[in-house]
Design a protein around this motif. Structure first.
Motif, PDB file in Angstrom:
ATOM      1  N   LEU A 155      10.291  40.714 -34.766  1.00 25.09           N
ATOM      2  CA  LEU A 155       9.844  40.356 -36.111  1.00 25.09           C
ATOM      3  C   LEU A 155       8.544  39.577 -36.071  1.00 25.09           C
ATOM      4  N   LEU A 196       5.843  42.169 -35.660  1.00 27.11           N
ATOM      5  CA  LEU A 196       5.592  42.999 -36.821  1.00 27.11           C
ATOM      6  C   LEU A 196       5.044  42.202 -37.989  1.00 27.11           C
ATOM      7  N   LEU A 197       5.562  41.015 -38.205  1.00 29.90           N
ATOM      8  CA  LEU A 197       5.205  40.279 -39.417  1.00 29.90           C
ATOM      9  C   LEU A 197       4.080  39.271 -39.192  1.00 29.90           C
ATOM     10  N   GLN A 230       2.060  39.376 -36.380  1.00 25.55           N
ATOM     11  CA  GLN A 230       1.116  39.934 -35.412  1.00 25.55           C
ATOM     12  C   GLN A 230       0.924  39.016 -34.204  1.00 25.55           C
TER      13      GLN A 230
END
Lengths: 131, 207
Positions: B87, B90-91, B93
């Motif tokens: 996470l 993805l969120l 970076q």
């Protein structure tokens, strides 16, 4: 049960990957598209404030007269332009850095994903034992 | 300390991803079913910890919490850390998607080691357990820095130089996390001692 869980995990992670990673932040160095200035009547093609270009044009016109006072004015004008450009560059850098920081949205989204995925796991395990 | 995209050669990245996936599946089977909220809370804590900056002189470091997650979750820590890192990548970076396998190993293996270490010392008296908690907090970051240096060495950089740099840079974080973990262990031992032994008793790995 485990292949189903893996499939659902993929299904949950793909939207986050698609929306967050590849659209907004994947190319942080691309310049934003220049916005047309609605307030200035003549705007330069680069999208910077029109006053700079107007100033430059006026100064070039003045320089053709080769008067020392005009040349001094020209150099002062160039200096003003440089300062303006420097300030703009600093603004853009600060803006880019601030944009790259993770915000409340991302934090809440991540926590939501964690709770949701583990909740899904709990639901699956509860289904497996009918007692 | 997150590896970025493109640092590891492809084969190394794929190998790390395969090992991470295998360990994550193993860890899923060891999630205590009756204690799922704890796994969620620790995963969320790990996820958010990287945003907590501690200013140190001119620069600042950020918390990582592999030691604490390992101590409190045991075998399930690997999954919690893997989830948190996916996470984060993805969120936030933080770290590249291709380096995810390597990053999970860097954080997850020290967490497992700290969990086992604390499990071996579970019969100690409370004072010694707090000291063990401090040690686990320190070892979490220490192990992570070592693994980072190892992966970078396997990617072609100078191992000793990178190892020294990584360890020196994370020395303040080691101390901070050691103190944090010690305090948390002391608090839990007073308030809810079963939380310090539970994860390694229960497991959901039934087939």
């Amino acid at each position: 049960m485990l292949p189903r869980l893996c499939f659902l995990l993929l299904l949950c992670i793909l939207p986050a990957a698609a929306s967050g990673h590849f659209s907004g932040h994947a190319h942080p160095d691309e310049p934003d598209h220049p916005h047309p200035h609605v307030d200035a009547p003549e705007s330069s093609p680069q999208g910077y404030p029109a006053s700079g270009l107007q100033l430059q044009t006026a100064l070039v016109d003045k320089a053709s007269s080769a008067d020392p006072a005009s040349i001094r004015q020209l150099m002062a004008g160039q200096q003003a332009l440089q300062t303006e450009m420097q300030r703009l560059h600093e603004d853009v850098t600060a803006l880019r850095a601030a944009r790259a920081q993770p915000g409340l949205t991302e934090i809440l989204g991540g926590i939501g994903y964690i709770i949701g995925l583990l909740g899904l796991y709990a639901w699956f395990r509860a289904r497996r034992r009918p007692s | 300390m997150h590896l970025a995209d493109g640092v590891m050669p492809t084969r190394l990245a794929l190998g790390c991803a395969a090992v991470s996936l295998a360990l994550a599946i193993w860890s899923v089977r060891r999630i205590p079913e009756h204690d799922l909220p704890r796994v969620a809370v620790m995963a969320a804590a790990f996820f958010v910890a990287a945003l907590v900056h501690v200013p140190l002189g001119p620069t600042s470091v950020h918390l990582l919490l592999p030691g604490l997650v390992g101590v409190l979750l045991g075998p399930a820590a690997f999954l919690a850390i893997a989830l948190g890192l996916v996470l984060q990548s993805l969120l936030f970076q933080f770290g590249g998607l291709t380096a995810l396998g390597g990053n999970i190993l860097i954080m997850g293996l020290p967490a497992l080691a700290c969990g086992w270490l604390f499990h071996f010392g579970r019969r100690l008296d409370p004072g010694r357990r707090v000291a063990l908690g401090f040690l686990c907090g320190v070892l979490g970051i220490f192990g992570a820095a070592l693994l980072l240096a190892l992966l970078l060495a396997l990617s072609g950089k100078d191992f000793l130089g990178v190892a020294r740099l990584a360890l020196l840079a994370h020395l303040p974080v080691m101390l901070i996390e050691g103190v944090m973990t010690g305090f948390i262990i002391a608090f839990l031992a007073r308030v809810k001692p079963e939380m310090l032994t539970l994860p390694l008793q229960g497991s959901a790995g039934e087939r």
